[in-house]
Design a protein around this motif. Sequence first.
Motif, PDB file in Angstrom:
ATOM      1  N   ALA A 175       4.920  -0.460 -11.954  1.00 38.57           N
ATOM      2  CA  ALA A 175       4.862   0.859 -11.551  1.00 38.57           C
ATOM      3  C   ALA A 175       6.448   0.784 -10.588  1.00 38.57           C
ATOM      4  O   ALA A 175       6.747  -0.268  -9.966  1.00 38.57           O
ATOM      5  CB  ALA A 175       3.545   0.693 -10.754  1.00 38.57           C
ATOM      6  N   VAL A 176       6.850   1.951 -10.211  1.00 37.56           N
ATOM      7  CA  VAL A 176       7.878   2.105  -9.150  1.00 37.56           C
ATOM      8  C   VAL A 176       7.106   1.612  -7.808  1.00 37.56           C
ATOM      9  O   VAL A 176       7.831   0.809  -7.625  1.00 37.56           O
ATOM     10  CB  VAL A 176       8.007   3.793  -9.148  1.00 37.56           C
ATOM     11  N   ALA A 177       5.737   1.901  -7.897  1.00 38.27           N
ATOM     12  CA  ALA A 177       5.181   1.063  -6.488  1.00 38.27           C
ATOM     13  C   ALA A 177       3.946   0.871  -6.415  1.00 38.27           C
ATOM     14  O   ALA A 177       3.296   1.690  -7.523  1.00 38.27           O
ATOM     15  CB  ALA A 177       5.489   1.981  -4.836  1.00 38.27           C
ATOM     16  N   VAL A 178       3.235  -0.083  -5.824  1.00 35.88           N
ATOM     17  CA  VAL A 178       1.815  -0.766  -5.827  1.00 35.88           C
ATOM     18  C   VAL A 178       1.005  -0.471  -4.603  1.00 35.88           C
ATOM     19  O   VAL A 178       1.557  -1.265  -3.940  1.00 35.88           O
ATOM     20  CB  VAL A 178       1.323  -1.757  -6.967  1.00 35.88           C
ATOM     21  N   LEU A 179       1.106   0.287  -3.893  1.00 36.49           N
ATOM     22  CA  LEU A 179      -0.053   0.294  -2.900  1.00 36.49           C
ATOM     23  C   LEU A 179      -1.656  -0.004  -2.895  1.00 36.49           C
ATOM     24  O   LEU A 179      -2.189   0.731  -3.454  1.00 36.49           O
ATOM     25  CB  LEU A 179       0.252   1.912  -1.791  1.00 36.49           C
TER      26      LEU A 179
END
Length: 562
Positions: A175-179
Amino acid sequence: MRWTLKSKPNPETVSAIKNALNVDAIVATLLVQRGIDTYEKAKTFFRPSFEHLHDPFLMKDMDKAVSRIESAIANNENILVYGDYDVDGTTSVALMSSYLKTKIQQVATYIPDRYDEGYGISYKGIDFAHDNDFTLIIALDCGVKAIEKVAYAKEKGIDFIICDHHRPGETMPDAVAVLDPKRSDCNYPFKELCGCGVGFKLISALAQKDGQTPEDLMEYLDLVATAIGADIVPIVDENRALAYLGLQVINTNPRAGMKAIIAEVKKDELTITDVVFIIAPRINAAGRMKHGNHAVSLLTETDFNMAAQYAVDIDEFNTDRRETDKRITEEALALIEKNNEQEGYTTVVYQEDWHKGVIGIVASRLIETYYRPTLVFTKSGDKLAASARSVSGFDVYNALEECSDYIEQFGGHKYAAGLTLLPENYEKFKAKFEAVVANSIDPKLLTPELKIDAEIGLNQIDQRLYRILSQFAPFGPGNMSPVFMSSNLRDTGYGKCVGEDDKHLRLTATQKGLGKIVAIGFGLGDKCDLITNGKSFSAAYSIDENHWNGNVSLQLKLKDIK
């Protein structure tokens, strides 16, 4: 119940905090037991505020998530806010979509159908996004293990930002970001946020870039507090501040949907316990009995009259849910008795027509009877789906991981998880799960534990103590409501069983030379013979206020008597 009296903390530390705060020794003891051993920690504990929230940019990938959303807003992209169908998921979706709509209009929401799509990110949801020209999906309370689905979305030109709080697998989705504060490579200082809490950190980061502070996002905290209560995350550190501030919003200026629910239940001031038992079940009932979209509609509606209509519908879903889980619980108990399966280390039951929306509640109800790690299965398409619940101190997620050869998919937490498997693997899984638990559980965990903070005399109970204990709230995991015990008690002679079927116990406890006080024990009617004829007994209890005919008095809320 197995009573466990907590060990007494260091006397010097207790004395120091007692003098620093000018409180009784019992209050100082309770604080030190909770790790509050300095004046500064006590100040933070008793006065939670926005100052106690951590910088959202300390979370791994937060800068990437903010940059991608800013780009989507600048380019007028279509954004799909995707979340699970339970309370944490629907509050997260309501929070994120409401906030983004203050920046851009092309925002839609998607909640998967519990029965058609199951938990988490679905191919159907991604196809919906592709068919409707969404180029960014923000997934909340799910997605950290959705490796194939995120890859499928990428093939279709759709980016993902994941906001999750479940344990990740060995590989992260592309993913673009995994928070996710539970990522092993994430240095965020607090690991126990709920999904909505992670969502709140993301909108805090976006707001920070716009020159705003978390105080400017106060209106969203009724959603965060509800998710914290419903998801049973520890109410310590950042969660304590978020729950405390969110309760202020719930009780003073809640969103229209919350206001409509509260109006239905007619209660003046709600505690976190009320949120767990009044607000959360109603929000959950939509996803359990109908569709999670109903909950999102309620929580995002700004017109009170419309919200009130949604609340009536959701109340009906909740009534249906109560009737359904009561019936299935009775059927499950009968099945366990019939098959003579009460003796093992686990409770695992299956019936193909049980309602998938309530099997988690049924699992919790079965634990009340048998107190074992419990799974309740039902048929879901061509697979079996289950909800798992555990007993205090035992990690059911780890146990399921050891049974993964027979499982198609699973996810969750230490005490609650969900899974699917093929029907032909049910018996093999059941045997393996029993063996894993039998080999790893401490047998004492199969008896409910009642943790007692301290032994006190009845003469130590007064309004000042109660007033200070009230400021320990909000209560929850990591900061439970204090439980005390007193010994050598006797009833004044008028103690009796009360309520329907004499289920409850009411008495007036006396302790020689140390005063007397009214006590009520819900569900303790079967202990009545322990207090009759002047017998001496011990009681474990919390201290409560009784409001009756305009009079207010202290009473003991009995947990158990021996």
